[in-house]
Design a protein around this motif. Sequence first.
Motif, PDB file in Angstrom:
ATOM      1  N   GLY A  35       0.804  -1.208   0.000  1.00  0.00           N
ATOM      2  CA  GLY A  35       0.000   0.000   0.000  1.00  0.00           C
ATOM      3  C   GLY A  35       0.835   1.255   0.000  1.00  0.00           C
ATOM      4  N   TRP A  36       0.190   2.339  -0.320  1.00  0.00           N
ATOM      5  CA  TRP A  36       0.772   3.679  -0.222  1.00  0.00           C
ATOM      6  C   TRP A  36       0.012   4.437   0.860  1.00  0.00           C
ATOM      7  N   TYR A  37       0.756   4.977   1.796  1.00  0.00           N
ATOM      8  CA  TYR A  37       0.210   5.823   2.846  1.00  0.00           C
ATOM      9  C   TYR A  37       0.769   7.228   2.653  1.00  0.00           C
ATOM     10  N   ARG A  38       0.129   8.183   3.288  1.00  0.00           N
ATOM     11  CA  ARG A  38       0.670   9.541   3.287  1.00  0.00           C
ATOM     12  C   ARG A  38       0.451  10.184   4.644  1.00  0.00           C
ATOM     13  N   ILE A  55      -4.993  -8.839  -7.839  1.00  0.00           N
ATOM     14  CA  ILE A  55      -5.228  -7.568  -8.539  1.00  0.00           C
ATOM     15  C   ILE A  55      -6.259  -6.710  -7.833  1.00  0.00           C
ATOM     16  N   VAL A  56      -6.650  -7.115  -6.634  1.00  0.00           N
ATOM     17  CA  VAL A  56      -7.676  -6.368  -5.919  1.00  0.00           C
ATOM     18  C   VAL A  56      -7.062  -5.098  -5.334  1.00  0.00           C
ATOM     19  N   THR A  57      -7.703  -3.975  -5.613  1.00  0.00           N
ATOM     20  CA  THR A  57      -7.199  -2.690  -5.140  1.00  0.00           C
ATOM     21  C   THR A  57      -8.236  -2.001  -4.253  1.00  0.00           C
ATOM     22  N   ASN A  58      -7.751  -1.064  -3.455  1.00  0.00           N
ATOM     23  CA  ASN A  58      -8.656  -0.238  -2.663  1.00  0.00           C
ATOM     24  C   ASN A  58      -8.069   1.160  -2.569  1.00  0.00           C
ATOM     25  N   SER A  70      -0.733   0.151  -9.083  1.00  0.00           N
ATOM     26  CA  SER A  70      -0.500  -0.996  -9.960  1.00  0.00           C
ATOM     27  C   SER A  70       0.800  -1.663  -9.547  1.00  0.00           C
ATOM     28  N   ARG A  71       1.032  -2.826 -10.097  1.00  0.00           N
ATOM     29  CA  ARG A  71       2.223  -3.574  -9.733  1.00  0.00           C
ATOM     30  C   ARG A  71       2.864  -4.187 -10.968  1.00  0.00           C
ATOM     31  N   ASN A  72       4.186  -4.266 -10.951  1.00  0.00           N
ATOM     32  CA  ASN A  72       4.947  -4.955 -11.987  1.00  0.00           C
ATOM     33  C   ASN A  72       5.676  -6.088 -11.296  1.00  0.00           C
TER      34      ASN A  72
END
Length: 120
Positions: A35-38, A55-58, A70-72
């Motif tokens: 995840g990305w937090y800020r 591939i589930v995102t939130n 997204s992911r590579n």
Amino acid sequence: QVQLVESGGGSVQPGGSLRLSCAASRSIFSINYMGWYRQAPGKQRELVAGINSGIVTNYTDSVKGRFTISRNNVKNTVYLQMNSLKPEDTAVYYCNAVLLGGPGTRYDYWGQGTQVTVSS
């Protein structure tokens, strides 16, 4: 153990775009969630976007329709594409990786953070 290295932060005018990258030290197939937090000055750290090992995102409501995670899997890297940036998006952005252990056990790993500043 997971080491995470973020890049891609910077300064941009309102309406602009940035892409953050988070490179992991191990295969992200083995990471349960990223995840990305800020964290803005004087505020608590908040989850911005996340993606599981599939591939589930939130997304948090304030970035829906503007940010894309997204992911590579080949590069072991997770990205956060940020479009239509607003001044309220200004914060230090942190990459997070979660490994699940036994029942009720999770291990969190963090990157060093990258500054995003949106200002005219």
